[in-house]
Design an enzyme around this catalytic site. Structure first.
Site, PDB file in Angstrom:
ATOM      1  N   GLY A 127      21.439   3.414  -9.431  1.00  0.00           N
ATOM      2  CA  GLY A 127      20.767   2.332  -9.889  1.00  0.00           C
ATOM      3  C   GLY A 127      21.973   1.163  -9.598  1.00  0.00           C
ATOM      4  CB  THR A 128      25.005   0.250 -11.150  1.00  0.00           C
ATOM      5  OG1 THR A 128      24.623   0.292 -12.458  1.00  0.00           O
ATOM      6  CG2 THR A 128      26.038  -0.692 -11.225  1.00  0.00           C
ATOM      7  CG  ASP A 159      30.325  -1.734 -14.666  1.00  0.00           C
ATOM      8  OD1 ASP A 159      31.640  -1.630 -14.446  1.00  0.00           O
ATOM      9  OD2 ASP A 159      29.947  -0.500 -14.312  1.00  0.00           O
ATOM     10  CG  ASP A 186      19.087  34.363 -27.558  1.00  0.00           C
ATOM     11  OD1 ASP A 186      20.011  34.934 -26.826  1.00  0.00           O
ATOM     12  OD2 ASP A 186      19.502  34.359 -28.821  1.00  0.00           O
ATOM     13  N   GLY A 187      19.397  33.561 -23.989  1.00  0.00           N
ATOM     14  CA  GLY A 187      20.461  32.574 -23.704  1.00  0.00           C
ATOM     15  C   GLY A 187      21.812  32.371 -24.167  1.00  0.00           C
ATOM     16  CE  LYS A 247      26.360  -1.766 -15.127  1.00  0.00           C
ATOM     17  NZ  LYS A 247      26.448  -0.327 -14.758  1.00  0.00           N
TER      18      LYS A 247
END
Length: 319
Positions: free
Chosen positions: A228-229, A172, A41-42, A195
């Protein structure tokens, strides 16, 4: 010959096996033997395949997604404690959940504090990590934290670039202190890309504070997630007249469309460390290893020596 005093043994979780092998090779003795078994089950069950009684045990595992990496590390710590290790040091090149370091909105978790509590409760005696998203996370621990500085990796790389008009840029406002230190080291100028986000991983607006006309700009950040930044900052810096723009980022989370974003960006290159395994391909992506830095930190921790020489602050004092 009878052993005198505790010895060092380095083990790895499954998520950071590639890096742990390099760290152990730099340190000397090689990786210790451990089996990470899973039930159908992991469910995870780590088993040390050699005695660690009375030893300094260094467990290498970054806690990037999925959360199995964190759970695996916690179970390794518990197993080492129950196997009578003398000291248990969690070596976490990338400390996941560090972006959840405060209540910035109502009714949210402080994930980094929770993870710190879990590591301590599991039985870790010390943590060695690198470029936390928020340095104050060190204060969430009631055990010692060795917080390594990625600048030790990036400074030689930047020096070898021999950029004629070097300027550092913070993607940023939160990265301003990191950029200021690096700019001071190189006696270079710095600018800030301010930003505003609507929500996580989505930027509403960005402006450049400072002049980058004709400059070779180096963006610095600790985490690159969707990119993205960084890619938006690179586009804006080029529009403002920058001669070239490249980015150096410690932890390559690189989720979502990150690889596409990087490849289609105005960046000359994105240089990252191998704290997290690279899962995709991009011609602009370059990887630097942190193995020697962590091997040095392990050596100094074992020999009770200072790790100050591994920090940019020490290098600034010695310039």
């Amino acid at each position: 010959m009878e052993r005198i005093g505790p010895s060092v043994k380095i083990f790895s979780g499954t998520g950071s096996q590639y890096l742990a092998e390099k760290i152990a090779a730099c340190y000397g003795p090689g990786l210790g033997k451990i089996s990470i078994q899973r039930f159908s089950d992991g469910e995870i069950q780590p088993i040390f395949l050699e005695s660690i009684r009375g030893d300094y045990v260094f467990l290498v595992q970054s806690t990037f997604s999925p959360s199995d990496n964190l759970m695996e590390l916690l179970l390794m710590i518990d197993a080492a404690k129950r196997a009578s290790a003398y000291k248990i040091i969690a070596v976490i090149p990338y400390f996941g959940y560090a972006r959840q370091d405060r209540k910035d909105k109502p009714r949210v978790a402080i994930g980094s504090k929770l993870v710190a509590n879990l590591l301590t409760a599991a039985g870790a005696d010390r943590v060695i990590t690198m470029d936390l998203h928020a340095p104050q996370i060190q204060g969430y621990f009631d055990i010692p934290v060795d917080h390594l500085d990625g600048s030790a990796i990036f400074i030689p790389y930047i020096q070898n670039l021999n950029l004629e008009y070097l300027t550092f840029a913070a993607p940023d406002v939160g990265s301003a202190n990191r950029i200021r230190e690096m700019a001071s080291y190189f006696n270079a100028e710095m600018v800030i890309c301010d930003k505003h986000r609507k929500r996580a991983n989505e930027i509403a607006s960005m402006v450049v504070i400072g002049d980058v006309t004709g400059r070779d700009v180096v963006l610095l950040d600790d985490i690159c997630d969707t990119a993205g930044t960084l890619t938006r900052a690179a586009k804006l810096l080029k529009e403002k007249g920058a001669r070239s723009v490249r980015a150096l980022c410690t932890h390559p989370v690189l989720s979502g469309n990150a690889y596409t974003n990087i490849e289609n960006s105005h960046l000359e290159e994105l240089v990252v460390c191998d704290t997290i395994p690279i899962r995709g391909q991009a011609s602009k992506l370059k990887v630097l290893t942190v193995s020697k830095l962590f091997a040095s930190a392990i050596k100094n921790a074992y020999e009770n020596q200072s790790i100050t020489s591994l920090f940019i602050h020490s290098q600034l004092r010695n310039k």
